[in-house]
Scaffold this motif. Structure first.
Motif, mmCIF file in Angstrom:
data_model
loop_
_atom_site.group_PDB
_atom_site.id
_atom_site.type_symbol
_atom_site.label_atom_id
_atom_site.label_comp_id
_atom_site.label_asym_id
_atom_site.label_seq_id
_atom_site.Cartn_x
_atom_site.Cartn_y
_atom_site.Cartn_z
ATOM 1 N N VAL A 1 46.442 46.932 43.800
ATOM 2 C CA VAL A 1 46.644 46.009 42.689
ATOM 3 C C VAL A 1 46.233 46.710 41.405
ATOM 4 C CG1 VAL A 1 46.033 43.777 41.705
ATOM 5 C CG2 VAL A 1 46.185 44.043 44.195
ATOM 6 N N CYS B 1 38.560 40.763 38.960
ATOM 7 C CA CYS B 1 38.041 41.551 40.091
ATOM 8 C C CYS B 1 36.819 40.882 40.707
ATOM 9 C CB CYS B 1 37.698 42.963 39.640
ATOM 10 S SG CYS B 1 39.141 43.961 39.219
ATOM 11 N N ILE C 1 45.735 46.386 37.388
ATOM 12 C CA ILE C 1 45.427 45.305 36.460
ATOM 13 C C ILE C 1 45.453 45.830 35.029
ATOM 14 C CG2 ILE C 1 43.781 43.476 35.907
ATOM 15 C CD1 ILE C 1 42.631 44.031 38.812
ATOM 16 N N LEU D 1 41.629 48.005 43.605
ATOM 17 C CA LEU D 1 41.808 47.275 42.354
ATOM 18 C C LEU D 1 41.644 48.291 41.228
ATOM 19 C CD1 LEU D 1 39.428 44.265 43.129
ATOM 20 C CD2 LEU D 1 41.921 44.331 43.392
ATOM 21 N N HIS E 1 37.025 49.508 43.517
ATOM 22 C CA HIS E 1 37.265 49.008 42.167
ATOM 23 C C HIS E 1 37.254 50.197 41.211
ATOM 24 C CE1 HIS E 1 35.662 46.266 38.686
ATOM 25 N NE2 HIS E 1 36.903 46.671 38.484
#
Length: 172
Positions: A30, A44, A32, A105, A77
């Motif tokens: 994903v 997140c 962002i 993410l 992340h």
């Protein structure tokens, strides 16, 4: 194809992240996007909450990556805001993180240019005073399934997730 929702405030951004996280169990990529302060890290935080992480979530601006080994899966992340040359990413072994069973993410993916694999889902956050719009752009069948599930859940389960979120906070 794109999916859109309006998020009234930070709490709704976290709730939407939780719904998105529920749809992302099993992994995915994903990416962002949004201006500074648009709510990327807040989103997140909601995803990570659904994966079982209830601690503080800070954007890994200086470390580039924050790994979370959680009971519901591994989440990486990334925050690429400070990347000035995409070739820098080769030194962190970027390809090792993007395995099928992990969730990646990535904030500021545009800084990596062509060094990232294709996203399952591109998420765009557009800040509007205190609220924001979220736009989901699926790129793969996985991304479309995640988007379909997240948008269906968003329209029906916001209250249930709010209860779950606050109930989990009370258990600390």
């Amino acid at each position: 194809m794109k999916y859109e929702a309006h998020l009234k405030d930070q709490k709704e951004t976290i709730r939407f992240g939780m719904i998105l996280g529920d749809s992302l169990l099993g992994g995915g990529r994903v990416y962002i996007k949004g201006n500074l302060g648009a709510g990327k890290t807040t989103l997140c935080r909601g995803v990570l909450c659904m994966f079982g992480f209830l601690g503080a979530v800070k954007s890994p601006t200086f470390t580039l990556i924050e790994p979370y080994e959680l009971c519901k899966g591994t989440v990486y992340h990334f925050d690429l805001y400070r990347v000035t040359d995409p070739d820098e990413l080769e030194y962190i072994g970027l390809e090792e993180y993007f395995v099928s069973e992990s969730l990646c993410l990535v904030e500021w993916p545009e800084r990596a240019r062509d060094k990232l694999p294709e996203a399952d889902l591109d998420v765009e956050l557009i800040l509007k005073s205190r609220s924001r719009d979220i736009i989901l752009h699926p790129n793969t069948s996985r991304g479309k399934d995640v988007s379909d599930n997240a948008m269906a859940s968003w329209s029906t389960n916001r209250g249930d997730l709010e209860y779950k979120m606050f109930r989990e906070d009370e258990e600390d």
